[in-house]
Design a protein around this motif. Structure first.
Motif, short mmCIF file in Angstrom:
data_model
loop_
_atom_site.label_atom_id
_atom_site.label_comp_id
_atom_site.label_asym_id
_atom_site.label_seq_id
_atom_site.Cartn_x
_atom_site.Cartn_y
_atom_site.Cartn_z
N THR A 159 77.20 163.97 -3.99
CA THR A 159 78.32 164.93 -3.99
C THR A 159 78.11 166.02 -2.95
N ALA A 160 77.00 165.94 -2.18
CA ALA A 160 76.77 166.88 -1.08
C ALA A 160 75.57 166.39 -0.27
N VAL A 161 75.46 166.93 0.95
CA VAL A 161 74.22 166.84 1.72
C VAL A 161 73.74 168.28 1.88
N ALA A 162 72.48 168.54 1.51
CA ALA A 162 71.96 169.91 1.53
C ALA A 162 70.94 170.07 2.65
N VAL A 163 70.98 171.22 3.31
CA VAL A 163 69.98 171.56 4.33
C VAL A 163 69.48 172.96 4.05
N ASN A 164 68.30 173.27 4.59
CA ASN A 164 67.76 174.61 4.42
C ASN A 164 68.49 175.57 5.35
N ILE B 190 81.84 153.59 1.35
CA ILE B 190 83.02 153.98 0.58
C ILE B 190 83.77 155.13 1.24
N SER B 191 83.17 155.77 2.26
CA SER B 191 83.83 156.80 3.08
C SER B 191 84.30 158.01 2.29
N ARG B 192 83.72 158.26 1.12
CA ARG B 192 84.10 159.46 0.35
C ARG B 192 83.49 160.69 1.02
N PRO B 193 84.33 161.71 1.35
CA PRO B 193 83.80 162.90 2.03
C PRO B 193 83.07 163.83 1.06
N ILE B 194 81.97 164.40 1.51
CA ILE B 194 81.19 165.36 0.71
C ILE B 194 80.76 166.50 1.63
N PRO B 195 80.58 167.71 1.08
CA PRO B 195 80.27 168.87 1.93
C PRO B 195 78.79 168.92 2.33
N VAL B 196 78.52 169.60 3.45
CA VAL B 196 77.14 169.94 3.83
C VAL B 196 76.91 171.37 3.36
N ILE B 197 75.93 171.57 2.50
CA ILE B 197 75.69 172.90 1.92
C ILE B 197 74.29 173.39 2.30
N ILE C 47 69.30 156.89 6.62
CA ILE C 47 70.69 156.45 6.67
C ILE C 47 71.54 157.51 7.36
N ASN C 48 72.42 157.05 8.25
CA ASN C 48 73.32 157.96 8.99
C ASN C 48 74.61 158.18 8.21
N TYR C 49 74.93 159.46 7.94
CA TYR C 49 76.20 159.84 7.32
C TYR C 49 77.10 160.41 8.42
N PRO C 50 78.21 159.74 8.77
CA PRO C 50 79.10 160.26 9.83
C PRO C 50 79.70 161.61 9.45
N VAL C 51 79.77 162.51 10.43
CA VAL C 51 80.44 163.80 10.22
C VAL C 51 81.95 163.57 10.32
N ARG D 165 68.12 173.14 13.11
CA ARG D 165 68.71 171.85 13.48
C ARG D 165 70.08 171.64 12.86
N TYR D 166 70.29 172.22 11.68
CA TYR D 166 71.51 171.90 10.94
C TYR D 166 72.43 173.11 10.71
N ARG D 167 72.07 174.26 11.30
CA ARG D 167 72.86 175.46 11.01
C ARG D 167 74.33 175.26 11.37
N GLY D 168 74.60 174.53 12.44
CA GLY D 168 75.99 174.33 12.86
C GLY D 168 76.76 173.36 11.98
N LEU D 169 76.06 172.62 11.10
CA LEU D 169 76.74 171.63 10.24
C LEU D 169 77.12 172.20 8.88
N ILE D 170 76.55 173.33 8.51
CA ILE D 170 76.82 173.90 7.18
C ILE D 170 78.31 174.23 7.06
N GLY D 171 78.92 173.75 6.01
CA GLY D 171 80.34 173.94 5.77
C GLY D 171 81.19 172.77 6.21
N LYS D 172 80.62 171.90 7.03
CA LYS D 172 81.37 170.70 7.43
C LYS D 172 81.26 169.63 6.34
N ARG D 173 81.94 168.51 6.58
CA ARG D 173 81.88 167.41 5.61
C ARG D 173 81.40 166.14 6.31
N VAL D 174 80.67 165.33 5.52
CA VAL D 174 80.22 164.01 6.01
C VAL D 174 80.77 162.95 5.07
#
Length: 881
Positions: free
Chosen positions: A230-235, A254-261, A205-209, A240-249
């Protein structure tokens, strides 16, 4: 003076069993009297659930326990078998709710008080059925001490234990991921959850940034739980995901924003390497949320429907939501792909509903401090688990034990003894009903609505049934019990918890041995269960075959921890054995002379008398050893083989010849003694038929003040020093001669009534000659010639030659030459294979170094005998050629 009785021509169990059971009850044989000078033997019966009638899965352990109890009672020990019934919280409430559903009602329509009342009525009905079924089975338990887990005494033990553990800090209330059954609407322990491999799917499933024209793809097997993310977690090491850490998707739909941790626990190889974090509905995510201080969002109602957090899917059943949600995601281009995925899915052990991981506030037992002394008790040998291989399984589980969720959202069971104060919000935890809050004195208190896990009260069963927490005479004398007999499938459910709670509450182990039986399976090897519809009602089996046949069929050949298959053929074979024993006993009793009979053994007994007494003495010694080693099935097989294969088939037939001829000394004393001793040996396994025959037999014998009124309190046989190797060897040879001739007749299809000629050539001619009459009668051979040595040129063409150890038998003109050659060739091949196997074994260093010297010598003797017989067969084949 006992009145003489006779046995009817046929054994009719239904005319015997109820009468005998009432006799035992009336005499009070099941109720032990405390004797401080004697050590007791105690078994506390595992309590069956009040969920309907018993099946064979209950009858087998009851029979095994009764075998132990009857054996120890006959050994003169103070013997208590305490019966009881379990209220079975979830299982019973499921039954009651199904009854209500059939009436168009739910438990909420009825209310708590009326549902509990209805469950009490159901349990009383089931209780009467259980008592009847155990009585029909012959269970010699002490009904005067019977207990129910919801009785006042065991209930007080439950509340006392809870309160003590709570005040010691070993019971706490906390939020954890638990297994939730939407059907039963209650928490389940890990042990109450059955995991199965299911062929499911992995959904990408695609979660929009947020604020960008980019997205993160996550993989999940349960897309409907995304509403609780309540979050999307990456290692943090995943480039691949280092640039997304700290952003929200944004969560789709329901379009509820959650952080990328970033979290080290994320597996970069699973799915896309980006993990949706759903703290309320996944145990791994819950732990991550605790570390990262993430909020938890519950999306489920108690019945498995989605709540308001699911937005437009509020009120949908969880699986209906999944289907509809996938359609929407695909339509909106947010479902990138789907692929098959094998997954382990938890199911409720009671109703088979798929369970949901759910973060919930529940009551828990802190188990590690309780597990430590329980581990020590087994490691030090104070508790022995049989079979031994389950000791490692027990220790592994206990050394990795997790806290035990003990609260259940049910109405039927022990209500948790905790009261909440509306005034100060403090808890009052007490065994007695409080009037006010112990902290502020307010009367505005209400009790916890949850009940305790059924296994909590079951864990106290070995000591609560004997009166704990009171210091009762029964508790002081009968605790700890000797054996806890139960199924290996509840080693953790119950046994481990009994050991933990028993040591905690009493300071002592609850029992010395744990005997684990296997599961009862049908003829196809499938586990018997009510769901599969392959259960056998014990009452129906008893009506058709008799209780003794049922007991025999479900225990013969059993070994600790091994599963047992039961079929109608096995029940029929057990009934045939009972009939065989009855017919042999009837012959013995009808052979007794009039008046009280003296069965003292006469001097100068013939070899067959000394043989059967020697075989019986060996059996007595072996049976006592096997029973002491918990090898009940093997002991049972040994008794069966002796009674059928030696006493009935051989000694009784030999005795008939002597009785017809009026030989002296009479075989009657040996017949009577062997029967009487064998009945006592078999009594723990087949109590009804042995009691009926024994009472009939002793009514004909001379009065003996030491002989009791019932076989169940007669002494169990002990060895009398009658071992006679010479008699056994001689009769073994005679039996082999008769058996070989009978087999030859059968192979040649000779009519059973026809007499045939025979020539026997034996090194010990005089020994065989002494048994001429028996060989002639039992093998139907006449004329019979017995010589020392056979001249090869005297063998008639077409004769069958039987080659035995030290004996050759010639049966002239019974078959054609081709058939005789084929028979001898078959024997030759079998002997060649046996000789080859024995040579390999005797040349192996492992066997020679590990096997006892007596075993090695026995194998060498077998090799010499086999080689000798093989050479004789080769010589005979050369003649025929």
């Amino acid at each position: 003076m006992r009145q003489h009785k006779d046995l009817p021509k046929a054994y009719e169990p239904r005319h015997v069993e109820d009468r005998i059971y009432e006799f035992w009850l009336k005499k009070g044989y099941f109720t032990p009297k405390i004797d401080p000078d004697r050590k007791p033997f105690t078994i506390i019966m595992p309590p069956p659930n009040v969920t309907g009638e018993l099946h064979l899965g209950h009858a087998m352990p009851a029979t095994i326990e009764d075998i132990m109890i009857r054996w120890h009672r006959m050994k003169g020990e103070v013997t208590l078998w305490l019966p009881g019934v379990d209220h079975a919280g979830i299982a019973t409430q499921v039954v009651i709710e199904r009854q209500l559903a059939a009436e168009g009602l739910t438990r909420h329509d009825l209310g708590r008080e009326k549902l509990v009342q209805r469950a009490w009525e159901w349990s009383r009905t089931c209780h009467q059925v259980f008592m009847k079924q155990h009585g029909k089975l012959g269970a010699s338990c002490d009904w005067t001490r019977e207990r129910f887990t919801l009785d006042e005494g065991p209930s007080r033990a439950v509340t006392t234990t809870f309160v003590r553990l709570y005040h010691k800090g070993l019971i706490y209330q906390g939020e954890r991921i638990i297994n939730w059954c939407p059907r039963c609407r209650t928490a389940l322990s890990d042990l109450e959850t059955e995991h199965r491999e299911i062929e499911g799917h992995l959904y990408f499933i695609n979660y929009p940034v947020v604020g960008e024209r980019d997205h993160v793809t996550v993989a999940t097997t349960r897309p409907e739980t995304m509403f609780g993310d309540t979050a999307v977690a990456v290692n943090p090491h995943d480039e691949r995901y280092r640039g997304l850490i700290g952003k929200r998707v944004a969560i789709p739909v329901i379009s509820r924003p959650i952080p990328v941790i970033a979290d080290e626990a994320v597996d970069t190889t699973f799915g896309t390497g980006a993990l949706k974090v759903t703290p309320s509905h996944d145990p791994v995510d819950f732990e991550m949320a605790q570390r990262r201080n993430l909020p938890a969002v519950n999306i489920l109602n108690a019945d498995g429907t989605l709540n308001k957090e699911a937005g437009p899917y509020q009120g949908f059943d969880r699986f209906d939501c999944r289907r509809a949600l996938l359609v929407q995601l695909e339509r909106e281009g947010l479902l990138s792909k789907t692929k098959p995925h094998l997954q382990s899915v938890g199911h409720c052990a009671r109703c088979d509903t798929v369970v949901e991981p759910w973060a919930s506030r529940q009551w828990f037992v802190r188990t590690q401090p309780l597990a430590e002394p329980a581990i020590k008790a087994v490691k030090e040998g104070r508790i022995t688990i049989i079979p031994e291989q389950f000791t490692k399984v027990y220790l592994h589980w206990m050394e990795n034990i997790r806290d035990w969720c003990i609260s259940r959202q049910l109405w039927w069971g022990h209500r948790i003894p905790v009261w909440y104060c509306e005034s100060c919000s403090q808890l009052t935890v007490t065994a007695d009903q409080p009037e006010t809050c112990v902290h502020c004195g307010s009367s505005k208190i209400y009790q916890e609505s949850d009940v305790l896990d059924t296994w909590f009260s079951s864990a106290l069963w070995p000591h609560s049934t004997l009166g704990w927490p009171d210091d009762t005479e029964d508790l002081r004398y009968f605790h700890p019990s000797a054996v806890m007999e139960t199924g290996y499938d509840i080693l953790f459910f119950w046994v481990a918890r009994m050991i933990m709670m028993g040591i905690e509450n009493t300071g002592d182990i609850p029992f010395r041995w744990v005997y684990l039986h296997g599961l009862l399976r049908d003829e196809r090897g499938e586990k018997m269960s009510k769901v599969k519809g392959n259960v056998i009602n014990p009452l129906e089996a008893i009506d058709d075959y008799g209780a003794d046949a049922l007991r025999f069929a479900i225990t013969t050949g059993t070994a600790p921890g091994n599963d047992v298959q039961v079929s109608s053929q096995k029940l029929e074979a057990a009934r045939n054995f009972a009939n065989k024993l009855w017919n042999a006993a009837r012959f013995v009793i009808r052979s007794l002379p009039p008046g009280p009979v003296d069965i003292q053994l006469p001097p100068g007994m013939p070899v067959e008398d000394r043989w059967i007494l020697s075989r019986l003495d060996r059996l007595v010694v072996k049976t006592d050893r096997l029973l002491g080693d918990f090898q009940f099935g093997e002991a049972e097989m040994q008794i069966h083989e002796f009674l059928w294969g030696e006493f009935c088939d051989w000694y009784v037939e030999l005795a008939k010849i002597r009785l017809r001829e009026g030989s002296s000394p009479s075989p009657v004393p040996v017949l009577a003694q062997t029967l009487e001793t064998s009945l006592r040996l078999a009594h723990p396994y087949m109590p009804f038929i042995t009691e009926e025959i024994w009472q009939t037999l002793i009514s004909h014998l001379q009065w003996d003040e030491s002989r009791p009124d019932s076989i169940m309190i007669a002494p169990y046989p002990t060895g009398r020093g009658y071992i006679d190797d010479q008699a056994e060897a001689e009769m073994g040879s005679v039996i082999e001669i008769i058996h070989s001739i009978r087999n030859a007749r059968a192979e040649s299809k000779v009519e059973s009534a026809r007499w045939i000629e025979a020539q026997i050539y034996a090194r010990g001619r005089s020994v065989v000659e002494a048994h001429r009459q028996a060989i002639e009668a039992l093998a139907r051979v006449r004329p019979l010639a017995i010589s020392d040595q056979r001249r090869e040129d005297k063998t008639h063409e077409g004769a069958m030659v039987l080659v035995l150890k030290d004996v050759e038998i010639v049966l002239p003109a019974m078959t054609d030459l081709d058939a005789e050659r084929q028979r001898l060739l078959g024997e030759k091949e079998a002997l060649e294979a046996r000789v080859a196997d024995l040579k390999i074994r005797l040349s192996g260093e492992a066997f020679l170094s590990r096997a006892p010297s007596s075993v090695v010598e026995k194998e060498r003797g077998r090799l010499l005998d086999s080689e000798d017989r093989l050479q004789k067969i080769r010589d005979r084949l050369a003649q025929l050629s």
